[in-house]
Design a protein around this motif. Sequence first.
Motif, PDB file in Angstrom:
ATOM      1  N   PHE A 198       0.955  -1.225   0.013  1.00 23.95           N
ATOM      2  CA  PHE A 198      -0.021   0.204   0.163  1.00 23.95           C
ATOM      3  C   PHE A 198       0.891   1.322   0.029  1.00 23.95           C
ATOM      4  N   LEU A 199       0.512   2.287  -0.651  1.00 30.53           N
ATOM      5  CA  LEU A 199       1.162   3.471  -0.997  1.00 30.53           C
ATOM      6  C   LEU A 199       1.946   3.483  -2.165  1.00 30.53           C
ATOM      7  N   VAL A 200       2.574   2.275  -2.462  1.00 27.75           N
ATOM      8  CA  VAL A 200       3.122   2.245  -3.809  1.00 27.75           C
ATOM      9  C   VAL A 200       2.451   1.141  -4.580  1.00 27.75           C
ATOM     10  N   HIS A 201       1.043   1.214  -4.537  1.00 27.37           N
ATOM     11  CA  HIS A 201       0.264   0.224  -5.380  1.00 27.37           C
ATOM     12  C   HIS A 201      -0.456   0.551  -6.409  1.00 27.37           C
ATOM     13  N   LEU A 202      -0.285   2.068  -6.870  1.00 32.29           N
ATOM     14  CA  LEU A 202      -1.131   2.897  -7.930  1.00 32.29           C
ATOM     15  C   LEU A 202      -0.912   2.171  -9.209  1.00 32.29           C
ATOM     16  N   TRP A 203       0.439   1.810  -9.370  1.00 27.18           N
ATOM     17  CA  TRP A 203       0.393   1.189 -10.928  1.00 27.18           C
ATOM     18  C   TRP A 203      -0.692  -0.155 -11.130  1.00 27.18           C
ATOM     19  N   LEU A 204      -0.900  -0.662 -10.095  1.00 21.37           N
ATOM     20  CA  LEU A 204      -1.528  -2.043 -10.187  1.00 21.37           C
ATOM     21  C   LEU A 204      -2.903  -2.075 -10.738  1.00 21.37           C
ATOM     22  N   TYR A 247       8.494  -3.856  11.224  1.00 19.06           N
ATOM     23  CA  TYR A 247       7.092  -3.427  11.786  1.00 19.06           C
ATOM     24  C   TYR A 247       6.692  -2.427  10.952  1.00 19.06           C
ATOM     25  N   ILE A 248       7.486  -1.478  10.602  1.00 19.49           N
ATOM     26  CA  ILE A 248       6.849  -0.217   9.447  1.00 19.49           C
ATOM     27  C   ILE A 248       6.404  -0.766   8.591  1.00 19.49           C
ATOM     28  N   TRP A 249       6.654  -1.735   7.782  1.00 16.91           N
ATOM     29  CA  TRP A 249       6.010  -2.204   6.701  1.00 16.91           C
ATOM     30  C   TRP A 249       4.899  -3.104   6.693  1.00 16.91           C
ATOM     31  N   ILE A 250       4.926  -3.810   7.987  1.00 15.81           N
ATOM     32  CA  ILE A 250       3.837  -4.694   8.421  1.00 15.81           C
ATOM     33  C   ILE A 250       2.714  -3.588   8.573  1.00 15.81           C
ATOM     34  N   SER A 251       2.899  -2.535   9.549  1.00 18.33           N
ATOM     35  CA  SER A 251       1.733  -1.739  10.069  1.00 18.33           C
ATOM     36  C   SER A 251       1.191  -1.226   8.585  1.00 18.33           C
ATOM     37  N   ILE A 252       2.064  -0.696   7.968  1.00 21.86           N
ATOM     38  CA  ILE A 252       1.519   0.158   6.461  1.00 21.86           C
ATOM     39  C   ILE A 252       0.682  -1.064   5.715  1.00 21.86           C
ATOM     40  N   SER A 253       1.167  -2.302   5.730  1.00 24.17           N
ATOM     41  CA  SER A 253       0.395  -3.053   4.830  1.00 24.17           C
ATOM     42  C   SER A 253      -1.010  -3.597   5.431  1.00 24.17           C
ATOM     43  N   LEU A 254      -0.833  -3.766   6.653  1.00 22.98           N
ATOM     44  CA  LEU A 254      -2.149  -4.174   7.313  1.00 22.98           C
ATOM     45  C   LEU A 254      -3.273  -2.867   7.419  1.00 22.98           C
ATOM     46  N   VAL A 255      -2.741  -1.832   7.541  1.00 25.43           N
ATOM     47  CA  VAL A 255      -3.835  -0.687   7.702  1.00 25.43           C
ATOM     48  C   VAL A 255      -4.217  -0.274   6.197  1.00 25.43           C
ATOM     49  N   GLY A 256      -3.049  -0.479   5.243  1.00 28.14           N
ATOM     50  CA  GLY A 256      -3.425  -0.461   3.754  1.00 28.14           C
ATOM     51  C   GLY A 256      -4.588  -1.231   3.299  1.00 28.14           C
ATOM     52  N   GLY A 257      -4.200  -2.713   3.866  1.00 25.79           N
ATOM     53  CA  GLY A 257      -5.396  -3.590   3.256  1.00 25.79           C
ATOM     54  C   GLY A 257      -6.647  -3.371   3.590  1.00 25.79           C
ATOM     55  N   VAL A 258      -6.663  -2.898   5.006  1.00 23.81           N
ATOM     56  CA  VAL A 258      -8.278  -2.467   5.362  1.00 23.81           C
ATOM     57  C   VAL A 258      -8.875  -1.241   4.512  1.00 23.81           C
ATOM     58  N   LEU A 259      -7.791  -0.333   4.472  1.00 20.30           N
ATOM     59  CA  LEU A 259      -8.476   0.780   3.256  1.00 20.30           C
ATOM     60  C   LEU A 259      -8.774   0.202   2.051  1.00 20.30           C
ATOM     61  N   VAL A 260      -7.953  -0.352   1.523  1.00 23.51           N
ATOM     62  CA  VAL A 260      -8.328  -0.938   0.191  1.00 23.51           C
ATOM     63  C   VAL A 260      -9.547  -1.693   0.210  1.00 23.51           C
ATOM     64  N   ALA A 280      -5.191  -5.972  -1.318  1.00 18.33           N
ATOM     65  CA  ALA A 280      -5.656  -6.273   0.162  1.00 18.33           C
ATOM     66  C   ALA A 280      -4.996  -7.683   0.584  1.00 18.33           C
ATOM     67  N   HIS A 281      -5.066  -8.755  -0.517  1.00 22.32           N
ATOM     68  CA  HIS A 281      -4.387  -9.988  -0.246  1.00 22.32           C
ATOM     69  C   HIS A 281      -3.180  -9.872  -0.149  1.00 22.32           C
ATOM     70  N   MET A 282      -2.248  -9.226  -0.719  1.00 14.45           N
ATOM     71  CA  MET A 282      -0.708  -9.147  -1.011  1.00 14.45           C
ATOM     72  C   MET A 282      -0.314  -8.244   0.288  1.00 14.45           C
ATOM     73  N   GLY A 283      -1.171  -7.546   0.835  1.00 18.24           N
ATOM     74  CA  GLY A 283      -0.874  -6.744   1.893  1.00 18.24           C
ATOM     75  C   GLY A 283      -0.487  -7.937   3.318  1.00 18.24           C
ATOM     76  N   VAL A 284      -1.529  -8.798   3.236  1.00 16.99           N
ATOM     77  CA  VAL A 284      -1.667  -9.629   4.371  1.00 16.99           C
ATOM     78  C   VAL A 284      -0.247 -10.850   4.040  1.00 16.99           C
ATOM     79  N   VAL A 285      -0.075 -10.887   2.744  1.00 16.57           N
ATOM     80  CA  VAL A 285       1.281 -11.984   2.505  1.00 16.57           C
ATOM     81  C   VAL A 285       2.286 -11.114   3.017  1.00 16.57           C
ATOM     82  N   LEU A 286       2.485  -9.710   2.598  1.00 11.09           N
ATOM     83  CA  LEU A 286       3.667  -8.947   2.980  1.00 11.09           C
ATOM     84  C   LEU A 286       3.803  -9.244   4.502  1.00 11.09           C
TER      85      LEU A 286
END
Length: 446
Positions: A198-204, A247-260, A280-286
Motif C-alpha cells: 500500500f502507498l506504492v500500489h497505484l500502478w496495479l 514493523y513499519i512495513w507490516i503496519s503500513i500493509s495491514l492498515v493499507g489492506g483495510v483501506l483498500v 488487500a490480499h498481498m498486504g496480508v502476504v507481506l
Amino acid sequence: MLMILITMIFMTPLCFMKKTYWMVQNLLFMLSLIFMFNGTYTYQWENLSYFLGCDLLSFGLVLLTFWVISLMLMASSSIINMNYYYNLFLFLIIMLMMLLYLTFSSMNFFLFYLFFEASLIPTLLLILGWGYQPERLQAGIYLLFYTLLASLPLLVGIFYIYLTNWTLFFMFFNSISYSYLYMYMCMVMAFLVKMPMFLVHLWLPKAHVEAPVSGSMILAGIMLKLGGYGLLRSMILVMGLGVSVNYIWISISLVGGVLVSLLCLRQIDLKSLIAYSSVAHMGVVLGGLLTLTYWGCSGSYLMMIAHGLCSSGLFCLANISYERLGSRSLLINKGLINFMPSMSLWWFLLSSSNMAAPPSLNLLSEIMLLNSLISWNLITMLMLSLLSFFSAAYTLYMYSYTQHGKIYSGLYSSSQGYIREYLLLFLHWFPLNILILKSEFFTLWL
C-alpha cells in the motif's frame, strides 16, 4: 532445467506458423505436466544445469507460471477469432514465459534481477498492444516507472554483495549478513513496489483495468509473486536489521489492506474491484512474510499460489461477462443468473475461494498468516479481523450484485458459456481446492 528452457526456445517458430494457436496452447499444458512430473520435492537445490536450479520454492512458482500461461491462451480466444495479430501475441507470451521461468529458477542473484526486470517488457507490450482503452499508455508508463525506479538501488545492492563476498549464489547467503540501513532499503524497496505494498500500489489497478484478459491473468497470477519470491530469497541477507525495522512495513500493509478493502466496496468496475482485492490480499502476504516466522513465510508462499489461481479465475469470469455485454460496469452486469445460469455456479465457487472458504488453499494460508501475525504482536488482531470481515464483504457484494438484481433491458436473452470457458474455470478452481490435500509441500521448503 535447461531441457524445459530449450523446449520453449524451440516452440517460438510455431508462433509464426498459420493455425498453430491451439497447438501451442496444448504444448504448454504438456510442458507444465512434464515439469510437474520431473519436479523437486525437497528443500535442496535439484535439477542443476549451469546457473539454473530448482528447490521447492522455485518449483511451486514455476509450475504456477506454466499453468497460468497455458490458461491465458485458453482465455484469449477472441484474439484468434478476431485475428488480432495472434502470431505476435503468441510470441510475446512464450517470451514472457521464458523470462519468468528463468527468473524463478536462477540461482544467481544478479541473473534473477536481470530476468525480473526483463519480464516487464513483454507485459508492457501486452498492455499496449492488446489493451482496451487509450489510457493503456498511461498505465504502461506507471507500471514501468514505478518498478524501474525502485529496482535500480537493488542493482547497486547486488553489486555491493558481490564486492564484499565474491558470490551471488542463493545457497551461500546463509553465511552473509548486513546491518546497514541503506543496504536494507536497497534489498527491500524493489520487492515492496512489485508486491505491491500500500502507498506504492497505484500502478496495479491501472495496469489491470487497461490490460486484456491475458495481461490481467499474468499480472495477478505471476507478476505480483515476483516481489514475494524476491523477499523470501533476499530477506536472509538483512535479517538482523529486518527484525527491528520490519514493523513499519507490516503496519503500513495491514492498515493499507483495510483501506483498500473499503475502496473495493465502492468500485463499480468489475476488473477494478478484483484488482484492488489483490492489493488487500498481498498486504496480508507481506505482513506475514516480514514477521520472519516459519509460519509467516510458509503462509505467504501458500497465499501467493492460492491468490495466483483464484484471482486469475476471477479475471476470466469478468472477461466472460465483458465479451457478452461489452461492459465491465456493475450497473450493467446485473442479474447475470438469468442471463448465464450455469456460469453463476463458477462465480460462486471462485468468489467463495476468494473469501477463504474451505477447502481452498486461501483458507489454509490465511490461518497460517493470522497465526504468524498475531504471535508477532497482539495489536495486529484488530486490523486482521477488519481485513477478514471486509474481504468477505466485498466478495459478497461483487457476487450478489452481478448475479442478482434487475437484468439490463438490452439483454432479454440467454447465453450459455462455451465448453472452453467452463474448462478454463475448472482448471483454475480444481488445483486451488485439491492442493490442500498435499499442503505439506508448501511448508517443507524452508
